[in-house]
Design an enzyme around this catalytic site. Structure first.
Site, mmCIF file in Angstrom:
data_model
loop_
_atom_site.group_PDB
_atom_site.id
_atom_site.type_symbol
_atom_site.label_atom_id
_atom_site.label_comp_id
_atom_site.label_asym_id
_atom_site.label_seq_id
_atom_site.Cartn_x
_atom_site.Cartn_y
_atom_site.Cartn_z
ATOM 1 N N CYS A 132 0.834 -1.199 0.000
ATOM 2 C CA CYS A 132 0.000 0.000 0.000
ATOM 3 C C CYS A 132 0.875 1.257 0.000
ATOM 4 C CB CYS A 132 -0.922 0.000 1.218
ATOM 5 S SG CYS A 132 -2.127 1.347 1.256
ATOM 6 N N CYS A 133 1.882 1.288 0.864
ATOM 7 C CA CYS A 133 2.768 2.443 0.927
ATOM 8 C C CYS A 133 3.519 2.634 -0.385
ATOM 9 C CB CYS A 133 3.756 2.297 2.079
ATOM 10 S SG CYS A 133 3.029 2.551 3.716
ATOM 11 N N CYS A 215 -0.687 8.838 6.675
ATOM 12 C CA CYS A 215 -2.053 8.737 6.170
ATOM 13 C C CYS A 215 -3.039 8.618 7.333
ATOM 14 C CB CYS A 215 -2.185 7.520 5.252
ATOM 15 S SG CYS A 215 -1.179 7.616 3.763
ATOM 16 N N CYS A 218 -3.635 5.101 9.019
ATOM 17 C CA CYS A 218 -2.580 4.374 9.730
ATOM 18 C C CYS A 218 -1.775 5.227 10.704
ATOM 19 C CB CYS A 218 -1.636 3.729 8.715
ATOM 20 S SG CYS A 218 -2.446 2.521 7.636
ATOM 21 N N CYS A 243 7.555 3.811 5.724
ATOM 22 C CA CYS A 243 6.745 3.640 4.512
ATOM 23 C C CYS A 243 7.576 3.263 3.294
ATOM 24 C CB CYS A 243 5.951 4.909 4.212
ATOM 25 S SG CYS A 243 6.980 6.336 3.742
#
Length: 277
Positions: A132-133, A215, A218, A243
């Protein structure tokens, strides 16, 4: 020789390999320089192929203020993951407006909704968090690959963890750029004093319990007794800390290297290479 798109007045240039190991002596030299001296040095060496990268956290705001004060006209790259806090976006807008900086906002290919439909809720597992990162932070930055030879960051050794030994200057193999951290030696006390003296624009979340800000999915506030990064991916525990947008958070080997024009590598290292024809 290699063709380098985006480089003016040049079709082919001799290339050189610049490794982290080759930067050791320069790191020793730059370690004693002030942030202003480092920023001026970068502007002189890299010219228009220099940019700041900022997530609009406290240290990044300090770097933006310094660049503005020095009138370097260096652009700022900001990655809007699509799930940033509104306070972060407002900080970006204030810094662009009040500091007179050009901020380029980069975006992921998919919205978070599209990503979730296609791949599920990635950030619920350690492996998914890395994916995702990378998709929402690293890949947007990679769209700028080839445009810059140096990215100015805001890592500080006072942040601890892997950043406790972050170099002033490093190579970024994925972006094929140099990374410069002019605040590497700035203590928490010095940064607080600079912010107070210059009334630096600071993301208001820093004063609401957020020691670091990522974000909104998170990132949580941090209790006084907790480590600074405890609020990042709290639901994943110690498995997740970074990240991946800052390569020195992940790679410690001195063998990593990038390819830049020979004359630029010479200027960076302060040497001159003679070619036999």
């Amino acid at each position: 020789f290699l063709y380098l798109p985006g480089r003016e007045n040049s079709i082919e240039q001799p290339m050189a390999r610049l490794s982290q190991a080759r930067l050791q002596e320069l790191n020793h030299t730059l370690n004693d320089r002030t942030p202003d001296e480092l920023l001026r040095w970068a502007a002189e060496i890299f010219g228009s192929r220099l940019a700041v990268i900022s997530a609009m956290q406290m240290a990044g705001s300090v770097v933006c203020h310094m660049v503005s004060q020095l009138k370097l006209k260096t652009p700022v790259l900001f990655v809007d993951t699509g799930v940033n806090f509104q306070e972060t976006l407002a900080t970006r807008d204030r810094i662009a407006s009040e500091y007179g900086l050009t901020v380029h906002t980069l975006h992921p290919t998919m919205t978070m909704e599209e990503q979730t439909v296609q791949l599920g809720i990635l950030y619920l597992t350690s492996e998914g968090q890395e994916q995702c990162c990378h998709m929402r932070k690293v890949e947007p930055l990679l769209t700028q690959k080839g445009k810059y030879d140096c990215l100015i960051g805001s890592l500080r050794r006072a942040d601890g963890g892997k950043r406790g030994v972050c170099p002033v200057i490093a190579v970024d193999p994925e972006m094929n750029t140099v990374r410069l951290n002019p605040l590497a030696n700035m203590s928490n006390e010095d940064m607080d004093a600079y912010i107070q003296e210059h009334q630096v624009i600071v993301n208001p979340l820093h004063y609401q319990g957020f020691s670091t800000i990522g974000c909104n999915r998170c990132t949580t506030p941090v209790l006084p007794h907790e480590p600074k990064r405890a609020g990042r991916w709290r639901h994943l525990g110690a498995a997740a800390q970074y990240c991946g947008i800052n390569p020195t958070d992940l790679e410690e080997a001195t063998s990593v290297a990038i390819d830049l024009p020979q004359d630029l590598v010479d200027r960076i290292l302060g040497v001159k290479t003679d070619f036999m024809i």
